[in-house]
Design a protein around this motif. Sequence first.
Motif, PDB file in Angstrom:
ATOM      1  N   GLU A 260       0.565   9.477  -7.768  1.00 37.47           N
ATOM      2  CA  GLU A 260       0.915   9.965  -6.433  1.00 37.47           C
ATOM      3  C   GLU A 260      -0.166  10.884  -5.883  1.00 37.47           C
ATOM      4  OE1 GLU A 260       3.293   9.074  -4.491  1.00 37.47           O
ATOM      5  OE2 GLU A 260       4.159   7.711  -5.969  1.00 37.47           O
TER       6      GLU A 260
ATOM      7  N   GLY B 179       0.816  -1.205   0.000  1.00 38.77           N
ATOM      8  CA  GLY B 179       0.000   0.000   0.000  1.00 38.77           C
ATOM      9  C   GLY B 179       0.852   1.257   0.000  1.00 38.77           C
TER      10      GLY B 179
ATOM     11  N   LEU C  86      -3.218   8.889  -4.952  1.00 46.39           N
ATOM     12  CA  LEU C  86      -3.034   8.153  -3.699  1.00 46.39           C
ATOM     13  C   LEU C  86      -3.041   9.106  -2.504  1.00 46.39           C
ATOM     14  CD1 LEU C  86      -0.329   5.543  -4.723  1.00 46.39           C
ATOM     15  CD2 LEU C  86      -2.740   5.134  -4.227  1.00 46.39           C
TER      16      LEU C  86
ATOM     17  N   SER D 175      -3.884   1.096  -1.576  1.00 47.96           N
ATOM     18  CA  SER D 175      -3.030   0.739  -2.703  1.00 47.96           C
ATOM     19  C   SER D 175      -3.749   1.221  -3.957  1.00 47.96           C
ATOM     20  CB  SER D 175      -2.812  -0.770  -2.761  1.00 47.96           C
ATOM     21  OG  SER D 175      -3.993  -1.391  -3.189  1.00 47.96           O
TER      22      SER D 175
ATOM     23  N   THR E 279      11.124  -3.531 -12.772  1.00 47.99           N
ATOM     24  CA  THR E 279      10.057  -3.211 -13.721  1.00 47.99           C
ATOM     25  C   THR E 279       9.201  -2.067 -13.206  1.00 47.99           C
ATOM     26  OG1 THR E 279       9.956  -5.553 -14.159  1.00 47.99           O
ATOM     27  CG2 THR E 279       8.275  -4.209 -15.186  1.00 47.99           C
ATOM     28  N   ILE E 280       9.793  -0.905 -13.233  1.00 45.67           N
ATOM     29  CA  ILE E 280       9.129   0.258 -12.669  1.00 45.67           C
ATOM     30  C   ILE E 280       9.280   1.407 -13.644  1.00 45.67           C
ATOM     31  CG2 ILE E 280      11.206   1.041 -11.484  1.00 45.67           C
ATOM     32  CD1 ILE E 280       9.590   1.923  -9.186  1.00 45.67           C
ATOM     33  N   ASN E 281       8.389   2.334 -13.552  1.00 44.68           N
ATOM     34  CA  ASN E 281       8.428   3.516 -14.381  1.00 44.68           C
ATOM     35  C   ASN E 281       9.666   4.349 -14.054  1.00 44.68           C
ATOM     36  OD1 ASN E 281       7.988   6.148 -15.321  1.00 44.68           O
ATOM     37  ND2 ASN E 281       5.784   5.824 -15.287  1.00 44.68           N
ATOM     38  N   PRO E 282      10.469   4.701 -15.049  1.00 43.23           N
ATOM     39  CA  PRO E 282      11.681   5.480 -14.765  1.00 43.23           C
ATOM     40  C   PRO E 282      11.378   6.809 -14.070  1.00 43.23           C
ATOM     41  CG  PRO E 282      11.326   5.234 -17.134  1.00 43.23           C
ATOM     42  CD  PRO E 282      10.390   4.307 -16.454  1.00 43.23           C
ATOM     43  N   ASN E 283      10.224   7.380 -14.374  1.00 46.10           N
ATOM     44  CA  ASN E 283       9.873   8.635 -13.707  1.00 46.10           C
ATOM     45  C   ASN E 283       9.781   8.458 -12.199  1.00 46.10           C
ATOM     46  OD1 ASN E 283       9.663   9.939 -16.141  1.00 46.10           O
ATOM     47  ND2 ASN E 283       7.501   9.426 -16.391  1.00 46.10           N
TER      48      ASN E 283
ATOM     49  N   PRO F 293       5.266   3.058  -4.951  1.00 41.55           N
ATOM     50  CA  PRO F 293       6.596   2.578  -5.347  1.00 41.55           C
ATOM     51  C   PRO F 293       7.694   3.597  -5.086  1.00 41.55           C
ATOM     52  CG  PRO F 293       4.984   2.014  -7.020  1.00 41.55           C
ATOM     53  CD  PRO F 293       4.260   2.842  -6.005  1.00 41.55           C
TER      54      PRO F 293
ATOM     55  N   LYS G 138      11.891  10.410  -9.485  1.00 37.85           N
ATOM     56  CA  LYS G 138      11.214  11.153  -8.427  1.00 37.85           C
ATOM     57  C   LYS G 138      11.809  10.786  -7.064  1.00 37.85           C
ATOM     58  CE  LYS G 138       6.675  12.291  -6.729  1.00 37.85           C
ATOM     59  NZ  LYS G 138       5.246  12.216  -6.905  1.00 37.85           N
TER      60      LYS G 138
ATOM     61  N   ARG H  15       6.090  -9.593 -17.485  1.00 41.03           N
ATOM     62  CA  ARG H  15       7.100  -8.853 -16.760  1.00 41.03           C
ATOM     63  C   ARG H  15       8.197  -8.378 -17.720  1.00 41.03           C
ATOM     64  NH1 ARG H  15       9.125  -8.285 -11.448  1.00 41.03           N
ATOM     65  NH2 ARG H  15       6.945  -8.382 -10.873  1.00 41.03           N
TER      66      ARG H  15
ATOM     67  N   ARG I  18       2.954  -0.854 -11.194  1.00 44.07           N
ATOM     68  CA  ARG I  18       4.336  -0.425 -11.025  1.00 44.07           C
ATOM     69  C   ARG I  18       4.781   0.550 -12.099  1.00 44.07           C
ATOM     70  NH1 ARG I  18       8.280  -5.154  -9.601  1.00 44.07           N
ATOM     71  NH2 ARG I  18       7.385  -5.798  -7.626  1.00 44.07           N
ATOM     72  N   VAL I  19       4.220   0.416 -13.264  1.00 39.41           N
ATOM     73  CA  VAL I  19       4.818   1.136 -14.385  1.00 39.41           C
ATOM     74  C   VAL I  19       4.154   2.476 -14.679  1.00 39.41           C
ATOM     75  CG1 VAL I  19       5.623  -0.988 -15.434  1.00 39.41           C
ATOM     76  CG2 VAL I  19       3.420  -0.068 -16.094  1.00 39.41           C
ATOM     77  N   CYS I  20       2.982   2.710 -14.154  1.00 39.32           N
ATOM     78  CA  CYS I  20       2.291   3.944 -14.511  1.00 39.32           C
ATOM     79  C   CYS I  20       2.498   5.017 -13.464  1.00 39.32           C
ATOM     80  CB  CYS I  20       0.798   3.691 -14.645  1.00 39.32           C
ATOM     81  SG  CYS I  20       0.467   2.626 -16.002  1.00 39.32           S
ATOM     82  N   ASP I  21       2.679   6.246 -13.928  1.00 39.49           N
ATOM     83  CA  ASP I  21       2.696   7.349 -12.982  1.00 39.49           C
ATOM     84  C   ASP I  21       1.511   8.274 -13.228  1.00 39.49           C
ATOM     85  OD1 ASP I  21       3.645   8.184 -15.385  1.00 39.49           O
ATOM     86  OD2 ASP I  21       5.394   9.233 -14.603  1.00 39.49           O
TER      87      ASP I  21
ATOM     88  N   VAL J 126      15.047   0.279 -13.282  1.00 42.98           N
ATOM     89  CA  VAL J 126      13.927  -0.075 -14.161  1.00 42.98           C
ATOM     90  C   VAL J 126      14.016  -1.551 -14.528  1.00 42.98           C
ATOM     91  CG1 VAL J 126      13.047   0.227 -16.497  1.00 42.98           C
ATOM     92  CG2 VAL J 126      13.507   2.222 -15.072  1.00 42.98           C
TER      93      VAL J 126
ATOM     94  N   MET K  88       9.632  -0.102 -20.164  1.00 43.09           N
ATOM     95  CA  MET K  88      10.150   0.891 -19.235  1.00 43.09           C
ATOM     96  C   MET K  88      11.577   1.278 -19.594  1.00 43.09           C
ATOM     97  SD  MET K  88       7.828   1.812 -17.348  1.00 43.09           S
ATOM     98  CE  MET K  88       6.618   1.408 -18.546  1.00 43.09           C
ATOM     99  N   ASP K  89      12.331   0.301 -20.076  1.00 40.46           N
ATOM    100  CA  ASP K  89      13.697   0.576 -20.489  1.00 40.46           C
ATOM    101  C   ASP K  89      13.695   1.594 -21.633  1.00 40.46           C
ATOM    102  OD1 ASP K  89      16.496  -0.149 -20.190  1.00 40.46           O
ATOM    103  OD2 ASP K  89      16.298  -0.801 -22.272  1.00 40.46           O
TER     104      ASP K  89
ATOM    105  N   LEU L 210       6.962  -5.479 -19.995  1.00 36.03           N
ATOM    106  CA  LEU L 210       6.873  -4.188 -19.310  1.00 36.03           C
ATOM    107  C   LEU L 210       8.270  -3.646 -18.991  1.00 36.03           C
ATOM    108  CD1 LEU L 210       3.816  -4.826 -16.993  1.00 36.03           C
ATOM    109  CD2 LEU L 210       3.917  -3.420 -19.052  1.00 36.03           C
ATOM    110  N   GLN L 211       9.175  -4.579 -18.649  1.00 31.81           N
ATOM    111  CA  GLN L 211      10.544  -4.180 -18.353  1.00 31.81           C
ATOM    112  C   GLN L 211      11.157  -3.502 -19.584  1.00 31.81           C
ATOM    113  OE1 GLN L 211      12.727  -7.611 -17.030  1.00 31.81           O
ATOM    114  NE2 GLN L 211      12.961  -6.611 -15.067  1.00 31.81           N
TER     115      GLN L 211
ATOM    116  N   ARG M 295      18.111   3.235 -15.287  1.00 30.61           N
ATOM    117  CA  ARG M 295      17.843   2.078 -16.151  1.00 30.61           C
ATOM    118  C   ARG M 295      18.058   0.774 -15.410  1.00 30.61           C
ATOM    119  NH1 ARG M 295      19.953   2.196 -22.174  1.00 30.61           N
ATOM    120  NH2 ARG M 295      18.631   0.366 -22.234  1.00 30.61           N
TER     121      ARG M 295
ATOM    122  N   HIS N 212       4.945  11.034 -19.517  1.00 27.30           N
ATOM    123  CA  HIS N 212       4.424  10.119 -18.505  1.00 27.30           C
ATOM    124  C   HIS N 212       4.111   8.759 -19.099  1.00 27.30           C
ATOM    125  CE1 HIS N 212       3.753  12.691 -14.956  1.00 27.30           C
ATOM    126  NE2 HIS N 212       3.732  13.659 -15.860  1.00 27.30           N
ATOM    127  N   VAL N 213       4.016   7.804 -18.189  1.00 30.85           N
ATOM    128  CA  VAL N 213       3.485   6.508 -18.572  1.00 30.85           C
ATOM    129  C   VAL N 213       2.080   6.462 -17.995  1.00 30.85           C
ATOM    130  CG1 VAL N 213       3.713   4.018 -18.402  1.00 30.85           C
ATOM    131  CG2 VAL N 213       5.751   5.449 -18.532  1.00 30.85           C
TER     132      VAL N 213
ATOM    133  N   GLU O 294      -4.511  -0.438  -6.461  1.00 33.84           N
ATOM    134  CA  GLU O 294      -5.527  -1.413  -6.847  1.00 33.84           C
ATOM    135  C   GLU O 294      -6.838  -1.159  -6.094  1.00 33.84           C
ATOM    136  OE1 GLU O 294      -4.138  -5.383  -6.694  1.00 33.84           O
ATOM    137  OE2 GLU O 294      -5.892  -6.125  -7.781  1.00 33.84           O
TER     138      GLU O 294
END
Lengths: 341, 131, 298
Positions: free
Chosen positions: C215, B11, C218, C271, B48-52, B14, B56, C166, C195-198, B44, C173-174, C169-170, B41, C31-32, C273
């Motif tokens: 953010e 919760g 949340l 979260s 597996t996470i958004n680089p932004n 990230p 941040k 996975r 994990r991947v979206c902001d 990332v 993101m790369d 998405l990796q 990188r 943004h993603v 979700e």
Amino acid sequence: MIWLTWRQFRTQAATVAAALVVVAAILAITGPRLAVLSSAGANPFLTRVSAADSVLYYGSTALVHLLPAAIGVFWGAPLVTRELELGTHRLVWNQSITRTRWLATKLGIAGLAAMAASGLLSLAVTWWAGPIDAAAGASGGESFPALISPLIFGARGIVPIGYAAFAFILGVTIGLLARRTVAAMAITLAVFAAVQFAVPFAVRSHIIPAAEQTVTIGRTNVQSFRANNSGQPQELTVAGPPGAWVLSNETIDSTGHAVAVLPAWTADCMPPPPGQARSRPNAPAAQACFAKFADLGYRQRVTYQPADRFWVLQGVETTLFLALSALLARLCFWWTRHRLT
Amino acid sequence: MIEFHLDDRSGVSPYLQLVQQVRRALRLGLLREGDRLPTVRDVVAQVTINPNTVLKAYRELEHAGLVTARPGAGTFVTATLADATLTAAYGPLRQDLRRWLAKARLAGLADEDIEALFMTTFQSATQEDIA
Amino acid sequence: MTPVLRARALGKMYKQRWALTGCTLDIPAGHVTGLVGPNGAGKSTLLNLAAGMLTPTSGTIEVCGGRPGSGPAQLAKVGFVAQDTPTYPGLTVADHLQLGARLNPGWDDALARHRIKRLALDPARPAGKLSGGQRAQLALTLGIAKRPELLMLDEPVAALDPLARREFLQDLMDAVAEYGLSVVLSSHLIADLERVCDHLIVLVGSKVQVAGEVEDLLAVHHRLSGPRRDLSTLPANQHVISASHTDRQTTLLVRTDDPILDPAWSVGRLSLEDLVLAYLSRPAEPGHDHRPAREVVR
């Protein structure tokens, strides 16, 4: 885009090209023999055409008729529907290329190939059958049909190019509307066949008003009788001008009206049925019978397209089919831009 | 070098998880001044996470004066949280907590009871501080 | 920041039913963005409108400053990997790269070749013989090597197994880390995107329910639990997204920009979700539930 179109199209193109090469080779080998035979001045040249050459003559003619249909069904119909079925249009439309250019390239390459294939086949067949066609025109169409008659007209000269262009774009259009390859192929074949059967009589015969001639009915010019089951003559035909496409061949009475059923006495004019020639020595009766035709004012009216209109009709019909193809192509572009997703 | 991991169920967002992991590592002495943080990188690719999000988190750490980004070279630790006076206080506090735990067990509390009691007390105390 | 996608009262109707209505959105560049909603909520419709695959029935949409699909220059700016990642089954992997190179002025061939090598895809293999994950990777390679400003992906991972998911998405993101492109990707599962979206857009019943930076979202959503109480006693600045009651306890999910001051509540974090699920399961707002699209989607 040219590269991609060619990459997708090359197998189909190669298949047709290979078939054309085989046909061309056969015609090239057998063609000179015919030419020699006809120029040797062999008097009834047509009666000396071998059975094998006869088969080739009708076979190659049929092939020229069938090629545009095959192009419409196997090149035209799947051209866009295959992409729609596989969803690949969503891949290619998201490259840096507009749908218009995408379609234009596809239509351009495959369409020109279709016209070229059909044109080349027609050229080869027209050359090969030249001696027979020339002789058939001179002889009055007894053993081989005249060049301008529907069976042969569509398989010589330049019209096959128009047919191929039309069949191809017809397939593409139906494919765009139907969105299913197999259905599009079937509909394309049905529509194209219908057009091919309808055009000679509904369009071609009216492009230039038919010529007409009225002749006396005589023993020398009567070509056939049609009798009913009891041997009673119904109608007769006379020979048209040499090499002409006879559209109608009817008997008229002295008032100029067409006769529906021949009078009963005309039975005497009919040649004896095969096998009974000796039992009925009817030559004098037949002479009297034909004389009676003249006495009572019966004549035969023949409408026809003369042989020398062949190239004019070819030009007009080719233009017509190309114009129709252009219209369908416009519809394809519009549909692709506005209706396709 | 620090290796990040993410807990999807916590919760905690990230980016906060990354910040917390760096701070914890600093606090425990796993990261020291001069250490280089993994590149964006790398992170990332690792989690597996958004680089932004990584950027941040690094910005926040930089803002807190814990790290400095040197263009072309990477992000380096410039401060530590392993404060000597704080670490000195750890020992006695831990001992107090141990004693308290023993008392709670003696009173018949199970582990879950202890945890619930601690968390609610901790939360209400924090909230009173905010209010 | 200038929005990479701007929609105003955007709507799309298919045969008497609205697949998307009144969609007003700004997706910021860099943004993603996750586009989340149940199947049939209008996610694909929105993406297809943005890619120029569809034309709007009402309203306007602008992507990277231009009308979607309006010309080669516009198409070059936007990459779109359609649902089920279509590829030509008869063409090889190398053919697909060739296709990308021929059809895109900005094609980055080195990048494409490098990716294919790293993914261990055999260039001579026809795309029809690749696995779902490999096909998705090939389609993604085409999308990235085109070097668009905005890359949109419609349910890219729906058909993939967890490992391929996975990896996909990796890789995505790369590419974002390396080329700084903006990404919009849709999914009916928030877990794929968490994990991947902001940036997040929740689309339900052909309408946008909530949109914003993850953010921020949340930070303004809270779970409150405490003794049972009537919702009408809540402060006006707290909007209830979902509420559940037992005979003693009330649990709320509220949206508020202000701190929760009432000591009776125990305040919990959400979260992403939980947040999305609350919006997805939210009953239609009064006054909004008579629109035709609602029935269609439910």
